[in-house]
Each structure stands twice: as C-alpha cells, then as structure tokens.
Design an enzyme around this catalytic site. Sequence first.
Site, PDB file in Angstrom:
ATOM      1  N   GLN A 119       0.857  -1.185   0.000  1.00 26.06           N
ATOM      2  CA  GLN A 119       0.000   0.000   0.000  1.00 26.06           C
ATOM      3  C   GLN A 119       0.893   1.235   0.000  1.00 26.06           C
ATOM      4  O   GLN A 119       1.615   1.477   0.972  1.00 26.06           O
ATOM      5  CB  GLN A 119      -0.844  -0.050   1.283  1.00 26.06           C
ATOM      6  CG  GLN A 119      -1.902   0.997   1.408  1.00 26.06           C
ATOM      7  CD  GLN A 119      -2.618   0.857   2.755  1.00 26.06           C
ATOM      8  OE1 GLN A 119      -2.133   0.179   3.668  1.00 26.06           O
ATOM      9  NE2 GLN A 119      -3.751   1.498   2.902  1.00 26.06           N
ATOM     10  N   TYR A 121       0.733   4.699   0.348  1.00 24.51           N
ATOM     11  CA  TYR A 121      -0.003   5.900   0.745  1.00 24.51           C
ATOM     12  C   TYR A 121       0.925   6.926   1.386  1.00 24.51           C
ATOM     13  O   TYR A 121       1.104   8.022   0.881  1.00 24.51           O
ATOM     14  CB  TYR A 121      -1.109   5.536   1.756  1.00 24.51           C
ATOM     15  CG  TYR A 121      -2.356   4.907   1.161  1.00 24.51           C
ATOM     16  CD1 TYR A 121      -2.373   4.402  -0.130  1.00 24.51           C
ATOM     17  CD2 TYR A 121      -3.522   4.821   1.913  1.00 24.51           C
ATOM     18  CE1 TYR A 121      -3.527   3.821  -0.657  1.00 24.51           C
ATOM     19  CE2 TYR A 121      -4.673   4.255   1.396  1.00 24.51           C
ATOM     20  CZ  TYR A 121      -4.671   3.754   0.110  1.00 24.51           C
ATOM     21  OH  TYR A 121      -5.813   3.195  -0.392  1.00 24.51           O
ATOM     22  N   SER A 122       1.528   6.541   2.526  1.00 21.78           N
ATOM     23  CA  SER A 122       2.281   7.513   3.327  1.00 21.78           C
ATOM     24  C   SER A 122       3.523   8.039   2.618  1.00 21.78           C
ATOM     25  O   SER A 122       4.167   7.319   1.866  1.00 21.78           O
ATOM     26  CB  SER A 122       2.715   6.882   4.644  1.00 21.78           C
ATOM     27  OG  SER A 122       1.609   6.337   5.297  1.00 21.78           O
ATOM     28  N   SER A 154       4.717  -1.279   4.191  1.00 18.40           N
ATOM     29  CA  SER A 154       4.768  -2.665   4.682  1.00 18.40           C
ATOM     30  C   SER A 154       4.820  -3.621   3.511  1.00 18.40           C
ATOM     31  O   SER A 154       4.071  -3.462   2.545  1.00 18.40           O
ATOM     32  CB  SER A 154       3.519  -2.992   5.515  1.00 18.40           C
ATOM     33  OG  SER A 154       3.452  -2.154   6.619  1.00 18.40           O
ATOM     34  N   GLU A 237      -9.234  -1.545   6.815  1.00 15.02           N
ATOM     35  CA  GLU A 237      -8.073  -1.754   7.662  1.00 15.02           C
ATOM     36  C   GLU A 237      -8.439  -1.715   9.147  1.00 15.02           C
ATOM     37  O   GLU A 237      -7.833  -2.383   9.966  1.00 15.02           O
ATOM     38  CB  GLU A 237      -7.059  -0.651   7.347  1.00 15.02           C
ATOM     39  CG  GLU A 237      -5.642  -1.099   7.378  1.00 15.02           C
ATOM     40  CD  GLU A 237      -4.683   0.046   6.959  1.00 15.02           C
ATOM     41  OE1 GLU A 237      -3.537  -0.028   7.319  1.00 15.02           O
ATOM     42  OE2 GLU A 237      -5.130   0.992   6.283  1.00 15.02           O
ATOM     43  N   GLU A 379      -4.197   9.524  18.177  1.00 19.21           N
ATOM     44  CA  GLU A 379      -4.664  10.919  18.214  1.00 19.21           C
ATOM     45  C   GLU A 379      -5.679  11.157  17.089  1.00 19.21           C
ATOM     46  O   GLU A 379      -6.686  11.832  17.279  1.00 19.21           O
ATOM     47  CB  GLU A 379      -3.478  11.890  18.079  1.00 19.21           C
ATOM     48  CG  GLU A 379      -2.575  11.956  19.313  1.00 19.21           C
ATOM     49  CD  GLU A 379      -1.703  10.717  19.493  1.00 19.21           C
ATOM     50  OE1 GLU A 379      -1.448  10.005  18.499  1.00 19.21           O
ATOM     51  OE2 GLU A 379      -1.290  10.444  20.637  1.00 19.21           O
TER      52      GLU A 379
HETATM   53  C1  LIG Z   1       4.416  -0.694  11.307  1.00 16.84           C
HETATM   54  C2  LIG Z   1       3.915   0.326  10.339  1.00 16.84           C
HETATM   55  C3  LIG Z   1       3.450  -0.082   9.116  1.00 16.84           C
HETATM   56  C4  LIG Z   1       2.983   0.845   8.182  1.00 16.84           C
HETATM   57  N1  LIG Z   1       2.584   0.395   6.966  1.00 16.84           N
HETATM   58  C5  LIG Z   1       2.222   1.307   6.017  1.00 16.84           C
HETATM   59  C6  LIG Z   1       1.916   0.904   4.687  1.00 16.84           C
HETATM   60  O1  LIG Z   1       1.968  -0.282   4.384  1.00 16.84           O
HETATM   61  N2  LIG Z   1       1.595   1.815   3.777  1.00 16.84           N
HETATM   62  C7  LIG Z   1       1.516   3.130   4.082  1.00 16.84           C
HETATM   63  O2  LIG Z   1       1.177   3.907   3.223  1.00 16.84           O
HETATM   64  N3  LIG Z   1       1.795   3.580   5.339  1.00 16.84           N
HETATM   65  C8  LIG Z   1       2.165   2.694   6.303  1.00 16.84           C
HETATM   66  N4  LIG Z   1       2.481   3.112   7.568  1.00 16.84           N
HETATM   67  C9  LIG Z   1       2.486   4.560   7.825  1.00 16.84           C
HETATM   68  C10 LIG Z   1       1.424   5.040   8.763  1.00 16.84           C
HETATM   69  O3  LIG Z   1       0.167   5.042   8.161  1.00 16.84           O
HETATM   70  C11 LIG Z   1       1.866   6.449   9.250  1.00 16.84           C
HETATM   71  O4  LIG Z   1       3.011   6.256  10.041  1.00 16.84           O
HETATM   72  C12 LIG Z   1       0.795   7.143  10.026  1.00 16.84           C
HETATM   73  O5  LIG Z   1      -0.236   7.575   9.184  1.00 16.84           O
HETATM   74  C13 LIG Z   1       1.340   8.330  10.829  1.00 16.84           C
HETATM   75  O6  LIG Z   1       2.009   9.223  10.010  1.00 16.84           O
HETATM   76  P1  LIG Z   1       3.484   9.734  10.369  1.00 16.84           P
HETATM   77  O7  LIG Z   1       4.299   8.548  10.660  1.00 16.84           O
HETATM   78  O8  LIG Z   1       3.921  10.627   9.296  1.00 16.84           O
HETATM   79  O9  LIG Z   1       3.334  10.539  11.705  1.00 16.84           O
HETATM   80  P2  LIG Z   1       2.782  12.071  11.855  1.00 16.84           P
HETATM   81  O10 LIG Z   1       1.539  12.226  11.054  1.00 16.84           O
HETATM   82  O11 LIG Z   1       3.927  12.998  11.570  1.00 16.84           O
HETATM   83  O12 LIG Z   1       2.429  12.069  13.361  1.00 16.84           O
HETATM   84  C14 LIG Z   1       3.387  12.350  14.415  1.00 16.84           C
HETATM   85  C15 LIG Z   1       2.600  12.529  15.716  1.00 16.84           C
HETATM   86  O13 LIG Z   1       1.705  13.644  15.588  1.00 16.84           O
HETATM   87  C16 LIG Z   1       0.372  13.257  15.859  1.00 16.84           C
HETATM   88  N5  LIG Z   1      -0.553  13.994  15.009  1.00 16.84           N
HETATM   89  C17 LIG Z   1      -0.524  14.160  13.677  1.00 16.84           C
HETATM   90  N6  LIG Z   1      -1.590  14.849  13.265  1.00 16.84           N
HETATM   91  C18 LIG Z   1      -2.321  15.161  14.344  1.00 16.84           C
HETATM   92  C19 LIG Z   1      -3.559  15.852  14.578  1.00 16.84           C
HETATM   93  N7  LIG Z   1      -4.274  16.395  13.581  1.00 16.84           N
HETATM   94  N8  LIG Z   1      -3.999  15.943  15.844  1.00 16.84           N
HETATM   95  C20 LIG Z   1      -3.283  15.407  16.869  1.00 16.84           C
HETATM   96  N9  LIG Z   1      -2.140  14.747  16.708  1.00 16.84           N
HETATM   97  C21 LIG Z   1      -1.666  14.608  15.467  1.00 16.84           C
HETATM   98  C22 LIG Z   1       0.341  11.768  15.545  1.00 16.84           C
HETATM   99  O14 LIG Z   1      -0.706  11.112  16.223  1.00 16.84           O
HETATM  100  C23 LIG Z   1       1.704  11.324  16.031  1.00 16.84           C
HETATM  101  O15 LIG Z   1       1.667  11.126  17.409  1.00 16.84           O
HETATM  102  C24 LIG Z   1       2.946   2.211   8.524  1.00 16.84           C
HETATM  103  C25 LIG Z   1       3.399   2.620   9.775  1.00 16.84           C
HETATM  104  C26 LIG Z   1       3.884   1.694  10.682  1.00 16.84           C
HETATM  105  C27 LIG Z   1       4.372   2.175  12.011  1.00 16.84           C
END
Ligand SMILES: Cc1cc2nc3c(=O)[nH]c(=O)nc-3n(C[C@H](O)[C@H](O)[C@H](O)COP(=O)(O)OP(=O)(O)OC[C@H]3O[C@@H](n4cnc5c(N)ncnc54)[C@H](O)[C@@H]3O)c2cc1C
Lengths: 403, 372
Positions: A119, A121-122, A154, A237, A379
């Site tokens: 996937q 996305y991120s 992933s 999901e 969050e």
């Molecule tokens: C094990 C694992 C597998 C994954 N697999 C995939 C995958 O297969 N494909 C894919 O696309 N992505 C994947 N991800 C990514 C995952 O979806 C993102 O890590 C997630 O969406 C959080 O984004 P970020 O890491 O950029 O953190 P950020 O968005 O930068 O967040 C950092 C902190 O800020 C907080 N925060 C952010 N926005 C807000 C808000 N509006 N209000 C309050 N708090 C907030 C968050 O909760 C977090 O605590 C995976 C992540 C992990 C850990």
Amino acid sequence: MDLTYSLEDLAFRERARRWFEANTPRHELTTLEQRRSWHRTLYEAGYVGMGWPREYGGRDATPMQQAIVADEMARVNAPPTINGLGIGIVGPTIIVHGTEAQKQRYLRKILSAEELWCQLYSEPNAGSDLASLRTRAEDRGDHFEVTGQKIWTSGGLIADWGLLLARTDPRVPKHKGISCFLISLRQPGVEVRPLKQITGSAEFAEVFMTQARVEKSDLIGRLGQGWEIAQTTLSYERGGNSLARVTRYAMAFRQLVESTRTLRRSGRPLLDDPVVRGRLGRLYAELEVQRYAALRVLSALEKGESPGPASSITKLSYSEFEKRFYEVALEILGPYGQASSGLPANLTLPVVGSSGHGNTWPYAFLWSRAGTIYSGSSEIQKNVIGERVLGLPKEPRADRVKV
Amino acid sequence: MDFAFNPDQQLLRDSARGFLDAHCPSTVVRALWDDARGESESMWKDMAQLGWLGLTLPEAVGGSALGMVETAILLEEMGRAAYPGPYLSTVLAATALAEAGSPDQQRRWLGAIAAGAARATVAVLDTDWSWEPAAIATRAVRATGGFTLTGTKRFVPWAHVADVVIVPAQAPEGLSLFLVERAAPGLTLGAIQGIDLGTRWATLTLDAVPVAAEAALGPPAQGEALLQRVLQRGAVGAAAEMLGAARRCLDMSVAYAKVREQFGQPIGAFQAIRHKCAEMLMEVENAHAATYYAAWATDTGAEDAALAASVAKAYVGDAARQVCGEAIQVHGGIGFTWEYDLHLYVKRAKALETMYGDADHHRELIVRRLAS
Ligand SMILES: Cc1cc2nc3c(=O)[nH]c(=O)nc-3n(C[C@H](O)[C@H](O)[C@H](O)COP(=O)(O)OP(=O)(O)OC[C@H]3O[C@@H](n4cnc5c(N)ncnc54)[C@H](O)[C@@H]3O)c2cc1C
C-alpha cells in the site's frame, strides 16, 4: 442479547480447528517460497479472501466465519498469509471501485499470492495528513508518469505491485486532486530500499518512483476520486480481526502467568507477590474486555450493520491496550522480559506477539508501539471519535479554511 | 451471537428511562438526599407496579422470572438518574431468597417484596474490612430452637429501611446465611454517612440476636457458595449502575463541550478536551461490553460467569472513576459546584466502586481463578 455461537458457527469452527491442527507448518517459514506455499495451501482450503464475493474467488463468508478462522489461526499460532495487504485492502478496493477488466486481471493473482501487493499511501511529509501527499502522476497521453517518494511501506521489499495514491491535479483543493492507481514495482523507474524498524528487522521499506509508468487502464475509479477511495480502504483496515488479536493476547497472558510461576524473586515465585498479582488481574480484566468488545462489533457486522466510525473506538482500545499489556508484562518480568536469547531453556520465555511474527517479549513489546501509529494514530482516532461519533465541533485547521 | 438488546429489553430500557426522567429528576434526588429516610415510598410503589421489584422472582409470587441482563438494564438507568433507594440491595436479597429460601421463607417475603410492601438487604462486611467470606467473624452459636448471632456488620446498604436482612455468620457447620428481621431483639442500627448521600449505609450490631433454626437460608454449610453467588450478582449489578453514572457524566461533558466557549471557540474544538471525551466514550463502551457480557454469563450459568463478573466489577470500577473524574475536569469550575448536578453521578459511581468487592479484590479473584 444472546451471546451463544450459532450451531453452524460452532460446526464451522470445529472444521477449521481440525484443519489448522492438521495442516499448520511445524517449523518457522523462512524463505519467500515457503511462505507463498503456505499461503497457497490456505487458499486451496478456502481460508484466503473468505469475505470476497464468490464470483471473484471468495466464499461470501460471514464476518463471524472470517473471525473464527483468524481466531483458529491465532490459536495454533499459524503463520499469517503472505499477501495480507493484497487480500485485506487491495482486493476489496478493486472489487468495490475497479473495472471489470481490472477484476479479471488482478483478483485471482492476489488470492493465489502469485502477485504480492503493498500500500503506497504515506510519504515523508504526509502521514496523518495523508491528503497533503506530493507524489505526482502526470498524464502522458497513453499512460501516467509517477514521480515521488513513499515511506513505511509494509511488505514493500517483496511486493510486485502497489496500490498508489498520487496527486493528479495540484490546482484544486488538496482532497480533490488525488487519484488512486495500481502500479507495478517491477519496472526501471521504481527503487525499493529496506527501512529497518526498532525491532531490528525490516518489514517495511521506502519506495522511490522516478518517471515510473502506470497504464491508463490501471487508474482506479475516476480521476480525482482517490481520497474517497482511500477512505473506504482505511475502513477495511480498521475493521475485523480483533477476535484473533485477543486470542494472541490471551496466549501471551497465559505465558506470562506461567513465567511468574517459574521465576523466583527473593526466594519465592513472582506469582506470590501481591503487587504482581494485582497487575496481572488488571491486565486480564482489560484483555477480556477487548474480547467482549470484539464480539460486540462482530454481532453488529453479522446483522449487516456497519460499525462506521465506531470501529475507531475498537482500534483505539485494542492498540492502546496492547501497548500497556507489553509494558506491564516487561515490568513484571524484569530483566527476563528483556532477554531474547542466551538463557537456559527453562528460563527462556517465548511469547506470541500480535503480529504473528517474532517470539520474544522484547520483540512483542517493541512491535506493540506500532499499533497506535499505523492505520490512523490514536490521536487521529480520537479526532474521528470526537467529531463523528460525539459530534463535537471541528477543530479550526488551516487546510479547512482554504477549502 | 447478538450483543444488542432484544425488543423486550429495549422496551424495558426505554420505559425505565422514561419513568426515571419523569419521577426521579435531579430535583427529586436532591430532595431525597436531605430526607431522613433517603428514599421515596411512592416511587417504590410505582416501581412495584412496573414489575421492577419482582423482576427476577418467580411468576407464582407475582414476579416476571427475568434475569441479570434485565436487572442490569434497570440498574444502568438508575445509575444514570442517581436514583436513591434500596433497589440493588433488595434485588440481591430477594434473588437469594428465591434461589435458596424454604417454602415458608418464600411465602413470607417474596410476594411482599414483589408488591413493594417489603424491602431487604444483605449484610456482608464485618469490621474486618474484606470481601472474602472467610473474613466474616460474626458468629452463630447454637441455642434452644436455633441460634444466637453476635457480631458487627458495617456498610450494610439501606438497612434502616429493610424489613429483613440476610446475615452471613460462622456457624458450627461453616459459613451460613440467616434471615434476621430488623425488629429482632438485640439488633441495633447506627447510620454511616458516606460520600454519596443517595446511598445509605448502616452499622448493624448483633448482640446475641436469637434466630430460629428455620431462619437459616439454604442448607447449612452451603452458605459460602450462596454468598459467592450473591456477591457475583452484586458485582454485576454495581457495574451496571456505575456504567449508567459514567454514561451520564460523559453525556453531560459532551453537551457542555459543545456550548461552552473560551478563546472564541467551543471548548470541544480543542483537542485536549475532545480527546478526553473520546477516551471517556471508549471507556464507557468497553464498560458496557463488560457489564452485559457478565450479566448474560450469569443468567446462562456460563463457565466463565464468575470470572466475567470479576472482570466487569474491576474494569467498570476503574473506567467509571476515570470517566467521572474527567467529567469534572471538562466542566471546569462549574463541575466543582454543589448546584451543578455532575457530582450526583460522580458520587454514586464512587460509592459503588467499593461495594461487592473493589477492583483490587476482584483482580485477586481473577488471578486466583487463572493461576489455579
Ligand atoms: C508498522 C507500520 C506499518 C505501516 N505500513 C504502512 C503501509 O503499508 N503503507 C503506508 O502507506 N503507510 C504505512 N504506515 C504509515 C502510517 O500510516 C503512518 O506512520 C501514520 O499515518 C502516521 O504518520 P506519520 O508517521 O507521518 O506521523 P505524523 O503524522 O507525523 O504524526 C506524528 C505525531 O503527531 C500526531 N498527530 C498528527 N496529526 C495530528 C492531529 N491532527 N492531531 C493530533 N495529533 C496529530 C500523531 O498522532 C503522532 O503522534 C505504517 C506505519 C507503521 C508504524
């Protein structure tokens, strides 16, 4: 209220239990080929893509039947399917939003794990705020050309294909300019680099795309419909297999109790310490409540009700519980909870984590930190619950003002 | 598998809410807090009319032979209303009587209880503050024609309005339960004022109170098992009432967060408040699942019924404390005033947290069951 399982479900469970007891591999699967082969065995037995419609190779299985199979797999600690994202997310997305040609081309190969999926996305600067993603897909007449970087992918290292979100129109508000594609990772413009996790293993990756090619026929839905499609994907999901998770927690809990009986501190078993007992009792109460909550969600799904944003409550609840569970387990076990090898056999404390991978307390502890981040962080879930379940006012946000 | 209420249960819930909204608004609760007796005779009669007092009793005595799930539905609504009165204590005693009472005992009490003409309670705790039956020190000594009971019972709910009290005591055969009429010679009552003025407790002093041999409830030496079942139902019932109180606190908080403005915004737009509300909802929904799972398991005699009751009491006690505490925080200063109703529910939940086994006690029971 009637919390008994139906006779059909009991019979179904019995059959599944016998099958898994007879067929689950006894040894850890190490090579890709071994994992693929286990997946095919599951597929042939009808335990893969069970919820998909029959016409696309599924079984039209009820949510309860799907939960039962996941639960029985957890019970015998069966290795997970190799194409989890393909089966759980990509396939259903194609079924709901794809063209007939896409269905014919992709679905069978997803089910049989002939093609593995991830996937995409991120991005480094678009995680929680997914709609701000910057990867571009430009129309080149007969195809789209994709340039950008994805992260935390992933299964990225083994995937053949990815479900991609990319920006196709930078001029419209950010949620409206995104489209959803199927992209082959086996092409010159795509580079996949392993990304090592805090567990020490690399189950996810960074994906760099430079003028990579996507066929016109691989656009899912309409141009600009990507955000809407992603919302349904994310709801797959967050649904479903929480019963199986709870079974894994329960197995880990039993192991924990066993260990407190074996390990001695100050001349007596840990289990005799009232502080330890209090902590164990609290953990178990919370664990059981996750099970009741999972049954409650399942009973709603059985009636065709969609738990909708309420599934955010379940996701928040179990992922926060899992984190607390392993934290407390490691506190109880002291230094023994930190050892992944090097102890005499009777003091090596194996455990089954919720990932189905890894078999040590440190691994399960570290892995438990992921659940409150991926698939919408805690969050973000609280924001969803606050706004969509409780109807609290939306927070003022710059991107909302612009739209 | 169906976790939702069936139509009858839904109806019961709706009519309970309707009745309590109409007859037990906070003005009435407050008036009863100031009342010496602490409960409303007319509300009790109405509840008998509605069939609530005979809910779990056999049809032969005017009851409806329903179970713990239905009882929990009523108790949840009572918690939501902070209803002050001896409902839970009476139901626990009456259910034990229906389960183990002799034909004479049942004839004497059950019809009267179902009709709202009598109230009952169970006196569990001795001065040694423990919910373990083994800790009960009150003694039953053989005397001509029966026994004399001697000991001190504390925190007996609604003893001052109960016509009959179930008193567990150590008899020569082992722990036994006795029916003691409140008017018995040698029995004196002293009121204990607790945190919740809608929950009345008493110290019950038994000074060689004579009881007939026929006053024993159930066969001698099976008293402990019977008391365990009373405590199990008490735990589930208290969980249901705490759930109701917690849900009320959540509802009030969410409603308040939508209208109270600071810094030019409703406070619910601030994440610090919104996230608290989301966590409160999660706790309330989990508490709901725990309570009704345990109630259902109790009704069906499921293998894990006792365990589920302990899980519910321990979990919901913690959850309600959390939710009620956060409700005060969300409300700010107004949540700390006597005028504002929030504290009615906060205090009800707090009082129930300790009843029929606090969370520590039930956590110990859980571990004992799992590790044995
Ligand atoms: C094990 C694992 C597998 C994954 N697999 C995939 C995958 O297969 N494909 C894919 O696309 N992505 C994947 N991800 C990514 C995952 O979806 C993102 O890590 C997630 O969406 C959080 O984004 P970020 O890491 O950029 O953190 P950020 O968005 O930068 O967040 C950092 C902190 O800020 C907080 N925060 C952010 N926005 C807000 C808000 N509006 N209000 C309050 N708090 C907030 C968050 O909760 C977090 O605590 C995976 C992540 C992990 C850990």
